[in-house]
Write an enzyme that holds these catalytic residues in place. Structure first.
Site, PDB file in Angstrom:
ATOM      1  N   ASP A  50      34.135 -16.119 -22.268  1.00 53.51           N
ATOM      2  CA  ASP A  50      32.947 -16.579 -23.458  1.00 53.51           C
ATOM      3  C   ASP A  50      32.436 -17.780 -22.946  1.00 53.51           C
ATOM      4  OD1 ASP A  50      31.500 -16.935 -25.524  1.00 53.51           O
ATOM      5  OD2 ASP A  50      32.874 -16.685 -26.835  1.00 53.51           O
ATOM      6  N   SER A 125      14.337 -14.236 -15.692  1.00 53.29           N
ATOM      7  CA  SER A 125      13.500 -12.926 -16.022  1.00 53.29           C
ATOM      8  C   SER A 125      12.195 -13.706 -15.815  1.00 53.29           C
ATOM      9  CB  SER A 125      13.526 -13.054 -17.678  1.00 53.29           C
ATOM     10  OG  SER A 125      12.456 -12.196 -17.959  1.00 53.29           O
ATOM     11  N   TYR A 138      13.346 -15.839 -26.538  1.00 54.94           N
ATOM     12  CA  TYR A 138      14.087 -15.449 -25.557  1.00 54.94           C
ATOM     13  C   TYR A 138      13.269 -16.300 -24.040  1.00 54.94           C
ATOM     14  CZ  TYR A 138      15.390 -12.537 -21.500  1.00 54.94           C
ATOM     15  OH  TYR A 138      15.993 -12.186 -20.338  1.00 54.94           O
ATOM     16  N   LYS A 142      14.955 -18.764 -21.302  1.00 54.85           N
ATOM     17  CA  LYS A 142      14.926 -18.660 -20.059  1.00 54.85           C
ATOM     18  C   LYS A 142      14.215 -19.745 -19.091  1.00 54.85           C
ATOM     19  CE  LYS A 142      17.107 -14.869 -19.452  1.00 54.85           C
ATOM     20  NZ  LYS A 142      18.625 -14.924 -18.818  1.00 54.85           N
TER      21      LYS A 142
END
Length: 255
Positions: A50, A125, A138, A142
């Site tokens: 994790d 991304s 998000y 990133k």
């Protein structure tokens, strides 16, 4: 053959990367929060990890043995306008997508630095360089991840560690469909939500991303940033050419 630890290997891009690297003869250490989800993967080692838990990271890295390369893939996303996104959800995104990636890198770097050799590959991304509405939380995680990765490249290159950032656009991995969404029934931002598929553009497969990751790991002199697929490369090139005087979008909004 190298020994590669992959985070977030239970499904989607991470699973595809594990299969691709194992098929190329690498020793793959596949990790996930729930190791039972790794049961059918054809890899050498399967471990619980994790990335948001330091003890879990330390235990997995100790159990993995020699790690020549880290593929930092664990991550998630949400759909929400910035005006109303729960801040706890943004914190969770950063804990997983950003701080978790750094936590695992910190765990594997000492041995790489002492050997004078190692690879760090971060699955980012297009949204690590291009902000899209409704997916901006998000994207923020990133953008921060890419700053960390570039900083690591500057700091660790002297010690023989090569760092790369893989940048796919939309990926047909199911991640977008699984994303939490935070909208009221009468939300004024719903018209933007409906445009998210067009903003994300044409998708690539998770296997294409996996091949790009594997090619990057096997490249003796890998670039810092690796766009995956023509849509990603085109969007990133357009971002470079765009003015910083106004927000950039790869396609116009119908707003």
């Amino acid at each position: 053959m190298s020994s590669v630890l992959i985070t977030g290997a239970s499904r989607g891009i991470g699973r595809a990367i594990a299969v691709e690297l194992a098929g190329r003869g690498h020793r793959v250490v596949a990790t996930a929060r729930n190791p039972e989800d790794l049961a059918d993967l054809p890899v050498a080692v399967k471990l619980r990890l994790d990335v948001t838990d330091q003890a879990s990271v330390d235990a997995a890295v100790a159990a993995a043995g020699r790690i020549d390369a880290l593929v930092s893939n664990a991550g998630t996303t949400v759909r929400a306008p910035l005006e109303s996104v729960p801040l706890g959800e943004v914190e969770s995104l950063f804990q997983l997508n950003t701080f978790g990636a750094l936590r695992v890198a910190q765990a594997v770097l000492p041995a790489m630095r002492e050997r004078g050799d190692g690879r760090l590959v971060f699955v980012s991304s297009v949204q690590g360089r291009v902000v899209l509405p409704i997916i901006a939380p998000y994207g923020a995680s990133k953008w921060a991840l890419e700053a960390i990765a570039e900083g690591l490249a500057l700091e660790t290159g002297h010690f023989g560690v090569k760092v790369s950032i893989v940048q796919p656009g939309a990926v047909s991995s199911g991640g977008a469909e699984r994303a939490k969404s935070f909208f009221a029934d009468d939300d004024p931002y719903l018209p933007l939500l409906r445009q998210v598929p067009a903003l994300r553009g044409e998708s690539v497969t998770q296997e294409e991303v996996a091949a790009a990751v594997a090619d990057t790991l096997e490249n003796p002199a890998p670039p810092l940033r690796v766009p995956v697929g023509a849509p990603a490369a085109n969007a990133l090139e357009a971002r470079k050419k765009a003015s910083d005087e106004e927000p950039f979008l790869p396609v116009p909004l119908d707003w």
